[in-house]
Design a protein around this motif. Sequence first.
Motif, PDB file in Angstrom:
ATOM      1  N   ILE A  59       0.826  -1.218   0.000  1.00 28.30           N
ATOM      2  CA  ILE A  59       0.000   0.000   0.000  1.00 28.30           C
ATOM      3  C   ILE A  59       0.857   1.263   0.000  1.00 28.30           C
ATOM      4  O   ILE A  59       0.333   2.361   0.138  1.00 28.30           O
ATOM      5  CB  ILE A  59      -0.956   0.032   1.210  1.00 28.30           C
ATOM      6  N   TYR A  60       2.166   1.119  -0.190  1.00 30.18           N
ATOM      7  CA  TYR A  60       3.085   2.240  -0.020  1.00 30.18           C
ATOM      8  C   TYR A  60       3.470   2.929  -1.333  1.00 30.18           C
ATOM      9  O   TYR A  60       4.418   3.708  -1.366  1.00 30.18           O
ATOM     10  CB  TYR A  60       4.315   1.771   0.762  1.00 30.18           C
ATOM     11  N   GLY A  61       2.758   2.623  -2.416  1.00 32.25           N
ATOM     12  CA  GLY A  61       3.031   3.267  -3.702  1.00 32.25           C
ATOM     13  C   GLY A  61       4.219   2.682  -4.429  1.00 32.25           C
ATOM     14  O   GLY A  61       4.651   3.233  -5.444  1.00 32.25           O
ATOM     15  N   THR A  70      -2.263   2.046  -8.764  1.00 32.59           N
ATOM     16  CA  THR A  70      -3.413   2.868  -9.154  1.00 32.59           C
ATOM     17  C   THR A  70      -4.586   2.634  -8.220  1.00 32.59           C
ATOM     18  O   THR A  70      -5.248   3.586  -7.786  1.00 32.59           O
ATOM     19  CB  THR A  70      -3.816   2.576 -10.616  1.00 32.59           C
ATOM     20  N   LEU A  71      -4.864   1.370  -7.887  1.00 31.49           N
ATOM     21  CA  LEU A  71      -5.939   1.055  -6.950  1.00 31.49           C
ATOM     22  C   LEU A  71      -5.702   1.758  -5.621  1.00 31.49           C
ATOM     23  O   LEU A  71      -6.612   2.389  -5.071  1.00 31.49           O
ATOM     24  CB  LEU A  71      -6.049  -0.455  -6.740  1.00 31.49           C
ATOM     25  N   ILE A  72      -4.491   1.673  -5.094  1.00 32.52           N
ATOM     26  CA  ILE A  72      -4.173   2.287  -3.801  1.00 32.52           C
ATOM     27  C   ILE A  72      -4.301   3.808  -3.896  1.00 32.52           C
ATOM     28  O   ILE A  72      -4.875   4.448  -3.005  1.00 32.52           O
ATOM     29  CB  ILE A  72      -2.752   1.886  -3.331  1.00 32.52           C
ATOM     30  N   LYS A  73      -3.821   4.387  -4.978  1.00 34.90           N
ATOM     31  CA  LYS A  73      -3.912   5.843  -5.162  1.00 34.90           C
ATOM     32  C   LYS A  73      -5.374   6.284  -5.235  1.00 34.90           C
ATOM     33  O   LYS A  73      -5.778   7.255  -4.574  1.00 34.90           O
ATOM     34  CB  LYS A  73      -3.168   6.248  -6.442  1.00 34.90           C
ATOM     35  N   ALA A  81      -5.875   6.809   3.350  1.00 34.42           N
ATOM     36  CA  ALA A  81      -4.913   5.707   3.217  1.00 34.42           C
ATOM     37  C   ALA A  81      -5.500   4.407   3.760  1.00 34.42           C
ATOM     38  O   ALA A  81      -6.075   4.395   4.844  1.00 34.42           O
ATOM     39  CB  ALA A  81      -3.624   6.050   3.953  1.00 34.42           C
ATOM     40  N   PRO A  82      -5.352   3.324   3.016  1.00 29.92           N
ATOM     41  CA  PRO A  82      -5.870   2.037   3.507  1.00 29.92           C
ATOM     42  C   PRO A  82      -5.045   1.529   4.689  1.00 29.92           C
ATOM     43  O   PRO A  82      -3.847   1.798   4.776  1.00 29.92           O
ATOM     44  CB  PRO A  82      -5.734   1.117   2.300  1.00 29.92           C
ATOM     45  N   ALA A  83      -5.693   0.774   5.562  1.00 29.13           N
ATOM     46  CA  ALA A  83      -5.005   0.199   6.714  1.00 29.13           C
ATOM     47  C   ALA A  83      -4.156  -0.996   6.312  1.00 29.13           C
ATOM     48  O   ALA A  83      -3.117  -1.253   6.913  1.00 29.13           O
ATOM     49  CB  ALA A  83      -6.016  -0.207   7.784  1.00 29.13           C
ATOM     50  N   THR A  84      -4.603  -1.727   5.294  1.00 32.02           N
ATOM     51  CA  THR A  84      -3.887  -2.902   4.810  1.00 32.02           C
ATOM     52  C   THR A  84      -4.098  -3.013   3.306  1.00 32.02           C
ATOM     53  O   THR A  84      -4.920  -2.291   2.726  1.00 32.02           O
ATOM     54  CB  THR A  84      -4.395  -4.214   5.458  1.00 32.02           C
ATOM     55  N   SER A  85      -3.417  -3.971   2.704  1.00 25.19           N
ATOM     56  CA  SER A  85      -3.611  -4.191   1.267  1.00 25.19           C
ATOM     57  C   SER A  85      -4.747  -5.169   0.989  1.00 25.19           C
ATOM     58  O   SER A  85      -4.979  -5.539  -0.159  1.00 25.19           O
ATOM     59  CB  SER A  85      -2.314  -4.691   0.624  1.00 25.19           C
ATOM     60  N   TYR A  86      -5.452  -5.572   2.025  1.00 24.96           N
ATOM     61  CA  TYR A  86      -6.549  -6.523   1.826  1.00 24.96           C
ATOM     62  C   TYR A  86      -7.628  -5.972   0.905  1.00 24.96           C
ATOM     63  O   TYR A  86      -8.410  -6.731   0.339  1.00 24.96           O
ATOM     64  CB  TYR A  86      -7.159  -6.916   3.166  1.00 24.96           C
ATOM     65  N   LEU A  87      -7.674  -4.653   0.727  1.00 22.49           N
ATOM     66  CA  LEU A  87      -8.657  -4.088  -0.198  1.00 22.49           C
ATOM     67  C   LEU A  87      -8.448  -4.629  -1.611  1.00 22.49           C
ATOM     68  O   LEU A  87      -9.383  -4.690  -2.405  1.00 22.49           O
ATOM     69  CB  LEU A  87      -8.617  -2.561  -0.204  1.00 22.49           C
ATOM     70  N   ALA A  88      -7.237  -5.068  -1.921  1.00 22.75           N
ATOM     71  CA  ALA A  88      -6.974  -5.642  -3.246  1.00 22.75           C
ATOM     72  C   ALA A  88      -7.764  -6.935  -3.444  1.00 22.75           C
ATOM     73  O   ALA A  88      -8.166  -7.246  -4.567  1.00 22.75           O
ATOM     74  CB  ALA A  88      -5.481  -5.887  -3.437  1.00 22.75           C
ATOM     75  N   TYR A  89      -7.996  -7.693  -2.352  1.00 26.93           N
ATOM     76  CA  TYR A  89      -8.831  -8.889  -2.470  1.00 26.93           C
ATOM     77  C   TYR A  89     -10.249  -8.514  -2.898  1.00 26.93           C
ATOM     78  O   TYR A  89     -10.876  -9.224  -3.670  1.00 26.93           O
ATOM     79  CB  TYR A  89      -8.875  -9.654  -1.152  1.00 26.93           C
ATOM     80  N   GLY A  90     -10.754  -7.402  -2.376  1.00 26.08           N
ATOM     81  CA  GLY A  90     -12.080  -6.938  -2.779  1.00 26.08           C
ATOM     82  C   GLY A  90     -12.131  -6.606  -4.254  1.00 26.08           C
ATOM     83  O   GLY A  90     -13.098  -6.928  -4.948  1.00 26.08           O
ATOM     84  N   ASP A  91     -11.077  -5.962  -4.753  1.00 20.40           N
ATOM     85  CA  ASP A  91     -10.999  -5.653  -6.175  1.00 20.40           C
ATOM     86  C   ASP A  91     -11.006  -6.932  -7.002  1.00 20.40           C
ATOM     87  O   ASP A  91     -11.703  -7.039  -8.007  1.00 20.40           O
ATOM     88  CB  ASP A  91      -9.736  -4.833  -6.462  1.00 20.40           C
ATOM     89  N   VAL A  92     -10.236  -7.928  -6.558  1.00 20.78           N
ATOM     90  CA  VAL A  92     -10.188  -9.212  -7.260  1.00 20.78           C
ATOM     91  C   VAL A  92     -11.576  -9.858  -7.268  1.00 20.78           C
ATOM     92  O   VAL A  92     -12.042 -10.341  -8.304  1.00 20.78           O
ATOM     93  CB  VAL A  92      -9.139 -10.158  -6.642  1.00 20.78           C
ATOM     94  N   MET A  93     -12.243  -9.870  -6.108  1.00 17.20           N
ATOM     95  CA  MET A  93     -13.573 -10.490  -6.037  1.00 17.20           C
ATOM     96  C   MET A  93     -14.559  -9.803  -6.975  1.00 17.20           C
ATOM     97  O   MET A  93     -15.347 -10.467  -7.654  1.00 17.20           O
ATOM     98  CB  MET A  93     -14.088 -10.469  -4.603  1.00 17.20           C
TER      99      MET A  93
END
Length: 173
Positions: A59-61, A70-73, A81-93
């Motif tokens: 999540i650090y760019g 891009t997703l994190i930005k 700022a996200p707390a973790t990169s787990y938001l990427a799992y949501g994008d995948v789902m």
Amino acid sequence: DPDVIALCGYPPTGATAIKQLRAAGIDVPVVTTSGFDGPYWLDSVPGVKDVFAVAPASIYGDDPSADVNTLIKDYTAKYGAPATSYLAYGDVMANVLETALSDTKGDADGAKLAGAMQQFTDSPTLLGPTTYTESCHIALGRPMRILEYANGTGKYVTTVTPKDVPVPAECAP
């Protein structure tokens, strides 16, 4: 003296363990679980360094994937700022569901969507290739990021892709 300590905990108790190790003068690198993905625990261990965590993304760019960055930005601009990169799992789902809906020509029937997803073989996703079968709904063998925590923040170090993944019986071909 150990060369490294593998800490299979997670914050807050895991952060407490790191703080106690450092207070005892044990300064070897600590490798941790994805429970340490994110900076939310760093204030509890001032001056922490040489702590490494596995995570689906950074999540650090500095993730090697431009799409992840891009997703994190975009997420940060909208929500902070996200707390973790787990938001990427949501994008995948969401993308897996979008692909399955396309494959079923928009039919959202659960059985039809499941059938479409069970045809995925190394389907590309934000976090790596994904395969599902009728009996296996686990994305095995995706690459993972190794993050290092020091100086009050995290940073991407490398990507590791498992070479030998134990396959649960229900996922065996």
